[in-house]
Design a protein around this motif. Sequence first.
Motif, PDB file in Angstrom:
ATOM      1  N   GLN A   1      -4.839  24.451 -29.852  1.00 43.33           N
ATOM      2  CA  GLN A   1      -5.335  25.647 -30.507  1.00 43.33           C
ATOM      3  C   GLN A   1      -6.127  26.449 -29.485  1.00 43.33           C
ATOM      4  OE1 GLN A   1      -8.177  25.050 -33.731  1.00 43.33           O
ATOM      5  NE2 GLN A   1      -7.374  26.824 -34.814  1.00 43.33           N
ATOM      6  N   MET A   2      -5.683  27.671 -29.260  1.00 45.41           N
ATOM      7  CA  MET A   2      -6.295  28.532 -28.254  1.00 45.41           C
ATOM      8  C   MET A   2      -7.005  29.677 -28.966  1.00 45.41           C
ATOM      9  SD  MET A   2      -2.832  28.622 -25.923  1.00 45.41           S
ATOM     10  CE  MET A   2      -3.509  29.644 -24.633  1.00 45.41           C
ATOM     11  N   LYS A   3      -8.286  29.814 -28.724  1.00 46.99           N
ATOM     12  CA  LYS A   3      -9.067  30.898 -29.324  1.00 46.99           C
ATOM     13  C   LYS A   3      -9.749  31.705 -28.219  1.00 46.99           C
ATOM     14  CE  LYS A   3     -10.103  28.527 -33.696  1.00 46.99           C
ATOM     15  NZ  LYS A   3     -11.182  28.036 -34.590  1.00 46.99           N
ATOM     16  N   SER A   4     -10.118  32.923 -28.551  1.00 52.25           N
ATOM     17  CA  SER A   4     -10.805  33.798 -27.586  1.00 52.25           C
ATOM     18  C   SER A   4     -10.076  33.811 -26.246  1.00 52.25           C
ATOM     19  CB  SER A   4     -12.257  33.333 -27.393  1.00 52.25           C
ATOM     20  OG  SER A   4     -12.936  33.327 -28.631  1.00 52.25           O
ATOM     21  N   VAL A   5      -8.759  33.999 -26.310  1.00 49.76           N
ATOM     22  CA  VAL A   5      -7.967  33.920 -25.079  1.00 49.76           C
ATOM     23  C   VAL A   5      -8.328  35.045 -24.124  1.00 49.76           C
ATOM     24  CG1 VAL A   5      -6.077  32.676 -26.166  1.00 49.76           C
ATOM     25  CG2 VAL A   5      -6.026  35.179 -26.098  1.00 49.76           C
ATOM     26  N   LYS A   6      -8.159  34.749 -22.844  1.00 50.17           N
ATOM     27  CA  LYS A   6      -8.485  35.704 -21.781  1.00 50.17           C
ATOM     28  C   LYS A   6      -7.221  36.005 -20.983  1.00 50.17           C
ATOM     29  CE  LYS A   6     -13.053  33.549 -21.251  1.00 50.17           C
ATOM     30  NZ  LYS A   6     -13.980  32.882 -20.299  1.00 50.17           N
ATOM     31  N   LEU A   7      -7.262  37.101 -20.225  1.00 51.00           N
ATOM     32  CA  LEU A   7      -6.111  37.444 -19.399  1.00 51.00           C
ATOM     33  C   LEU A   7      -5.731  36.301 -18.479  1.00 51.00           C
ATOM     34  CD1 LEU A   7      -7.013  41.134 -18.435  1.00 51.00           C
ATOM     35  CD2 LEU A   7      -5.383  40.362 -20.158  1.00 51.00           C
ATOM     36  N   GLU A   8      -6.732  35.591 -17.985  1.00 46.31           N
ATOM     37  CA  GLU A   8      -6.463  34.500 -17.048  1.00 46.31           C
ATOM     38  C   GLU A   8      -5.865  33.260 -17.702  1.00 46.31           C
ATOM     39  OE1 GLU A   8      -9.327  36.172 -17.473  1.00 46.31           O
ATOM     40  OE2 GLU A   8     -11.086  34.841 -17.301  1.00 46.31           O
ATOM     41  N   ASP A   9      -5.709  33.272 -19.011  1.00 43.03           N
ATOM     42  CA  ASP A   9      -5.020  32.176 -19.689  1.00 43.03           C
ATOM     43  C   ASP A   9      -3.492  32.354 -19.646  1.00 43.03           C
ATOM     44  OD1 ASP A   9      -7.595  32.160 -22.206  1.00 43.03           O
ATOM     45  OD2 ASP A   9      -7.376  30.828 -20.471  1.00 43.03           O
ATOM     46  N   THR A  10      -3.035  33.482 -19.145  1.00 44.43           N
ATOM     47  CA  THR A  10      -1.601  33.722 -19.019  1.00 44.43           C
ATOM     48  C   THR A  10      -0.974  32.692 -18.085  1.00 44.43           C
ATOM     49  OG1 THR A  10      -1.780  36.097 -19.441  1.00 44.43           O
ATOM     50  CG2 THR A  10       0.146  35.349 -18.204  1.00 44.43           C
ATOM     51  N   ALA A  11       0.027  31.969 -18.584  1.00 42.98           N
ATOM     52  CA  ALA A  11       0.658  30.900 -17.806  1.00 42.98           C
ATOM     53  C   ALA A  11       1.800  30.302 -18.610  1.00 42.98           C
ATOM     54  CB  ALA A  11      -0.353  29.811 -17.466  1.00 42.98           C
ATOM     55  N   VAL A  12       2.578  29.471 -17.945  1.00 40.60           N
ATOM     56  CA  VAL A  12       3.500  28.586 -18.652  1.00 40.60           C
ATOM     57  C   VAL A  12       2.719  27.317 -18.979  1.00 40.60           C
ATOM     58  CG1 VAL A  12       5.637  27.278 -18.548  1.00 40.60           C
ATOM     59  CG2 VAL A  12       5.496  29.523 -17.449  1.00 40.60           C
ATOM     60  N   TYR A  13       2.746  26.935 -20.246  1.00 40.43           N
ATOM     61  CA  TYR A  13       2.014  25.768 -20.703  1.00 40.43           C
ATOM     62  C   TYR A  13       2.975  24.600 -20.899  1.00 40.43           C
ATOM     63  CZ  TYR A  13      -2.288  28.379 -21.286  1.00 40.43           C
ATOM     64  OH  TYR A  13      -3.421  29.115 -21.050  1.00 40.43           O
ATOM     65  N   TYR A  14       2.597  23.445 -20.345  1.00 40.53           N
ATOM     66  CA  TYR A  14       3.418  22.249 -20.402  1.00 40.53           C
ATOM     67  C   TYR A  14       2.678  21.135 -21.124  1.00 40.53           C
ATOM     68  CZ  TYR A  14       5.919  24.469 -16.512  1.00 40.53           C
ATOM     69  OH  TYR A  14       6.620  25.337 -15.712  1.00 40.53           O
ATOM     70  N   CYS A  15       3.391  20.379 -21.931  1.00 43.29           N
ATOM     71  CA  CYS A  15       2.789  19.162 -22.456  1.00 43.29           C
ATOM     72  C   CYS A  15       3.282  17.981 -21.616  1.00 43.29           C
ATOM     73  CB  CYS A  15       3.093  18.965 -23.936  1.00 43.29           C
ATOM     74  SG  CYS A  15       4.808  18.670 -24.374  1.00 43.29           S
ATOM     75  N   ALA A  16       2.511  16.916 -21.640  1.00 43.12           N
ATOM     76  CA  ALA A  16       2.802  15.761 -20.807  1.00 43.12           C
ATOM     77  C   ALA A  16       2.350  14.493 -21.500  1.00 43.12           C
ATOM     78  CB  ALA A  16       2.110  15.896 -19.449  1.00 43.12           C
ATOM     79  N   ALA A  17       2.982  13.388 -21.139  1.00 45.54           N
ATOM     80  CA  ALA A  17       2.641  12.085 -21.689  1.00 45.54           C
ATOM     81  C   ALA A  17       2.181  11.165 -20.580  1.00 45.54           C
ATOM     82  CB  ALA A  17       3.852  11.471 -22.406  1.00 45.54           C
ATOM     83  N   GLY A  18       1.248  10.262 -20.924  1.00 42.65           N
ATOM     84  CA  GLY A  18       0.751   9.304 -19.943  1.00 42.65           C
ATOM     85  C   GLY A  18       0.349   8.013 -20.616  1.00 42.65           C
ATOM     86  N   VAL A  19       0.074   7.023 -19.781  1.00 41.90           N
ATOM     87  CA  VAL A  19      -0.261   5.701 -20.306  1.00 41.90           C
ATOM     88  C   VAL A  19      -1.652   5.692 -20.933  1.00 41.90           C
ATOM     89  CG1 VAL A  19      -0.586   3.285 -19.696  1.00 41.90           C
ATOM     90  CG2 VAL A  19       1.250   4.603 -18.621  1.00 41.90           C
ATOM     91  N   THR A  20      -2.580   6.365 -20.290  1.00 41.44           N
ATOM     92  CA  THR A  20      -3.947   6.461 -20.802  1.00 41.44           C
ATOM     93  C   THR A  20      -4.435   7.890 -20.655  1.00 41.44           C
ATOM     94  OG1 THR A  20      -4.971   6.022 -18.662  1.00 41.44           O
ATOM     95  CG2 THR A  20      -4.439   4.097 -20.025  1.00 41.44           C
ATOM     96  N   ILE A  21      -5.559   8.212 -21.271  1.00 47.32           N
ATOM     97  CA  ILE A  21      -6.083   9.574 -21.170  1.00 47.32           C
ATOM     98  C   ILE A  21      -6.472   9.892 -19.727  1.00 47.32           C
ATOM     99  CG2 ILE A  21      -8.439   8.896 -21.783  1.00 47.32           C
ATOM    100  CD1 ILE A  21      -8.658  11.619 -23.248  1.00 47.32           C
TER     101      ILE A  21
END
Length: 122
Positions: free
Chosen positions: A82-102
Motif C-alpha cells: 500500500q503506497m500513500k503520499s506518493v512522490k515523483l521519486e517513487d516512479t519505478a518498476v516495482y518487483y516482488c521477491a521471495a526469500g528464505v527469511t526476512i
Amino acid sequence: QVQLVESGGGLVQAGGSLTLSCAASGRTFSNYAMGWFRQAPGKEREFVAAISRTSTSTNYADSVKGRFTISRDNAKNTMYLQMKSVKLEDTAVYYCAAGVTIARVTTTPFQWGQGTQVTVSS
C-alpha cells in the motif's frame, strides 16, 4: 519454485495512493518471506520493504517508511504494498521477491516477479 506475478501498477498523481499486489503460485506461499524492490530509470534496483512468513516482522527502506505498508494474506497467496503520499521519486518498476527469511529476502531473494510500472505525475 514459486511463481510471482505483480499487478496494480499505473499512473498516480503525487500525493495520491496506489496498492500493488503480488500473487504467488507453485509452492506453499507461507513458507517464504516476501519483499518489494523497485528500479527507477538509470538506477540500480533497490529494496523497498519486506515481510516475514507470518507477518510478525516487517522492514522498510528509509525512503518509504511511514508512507508504504507491506502486508500479506497467506490464505490468498498474495502480498500487497500500500503506497500513500506518493512522490515523483517513487516512479519505478516495482518487483516482488521471495526469500528464505526476512533477512535473506532483503539481500538475496531467490525468486523475482516480472515487475509492474508505477509512474507518479506532478
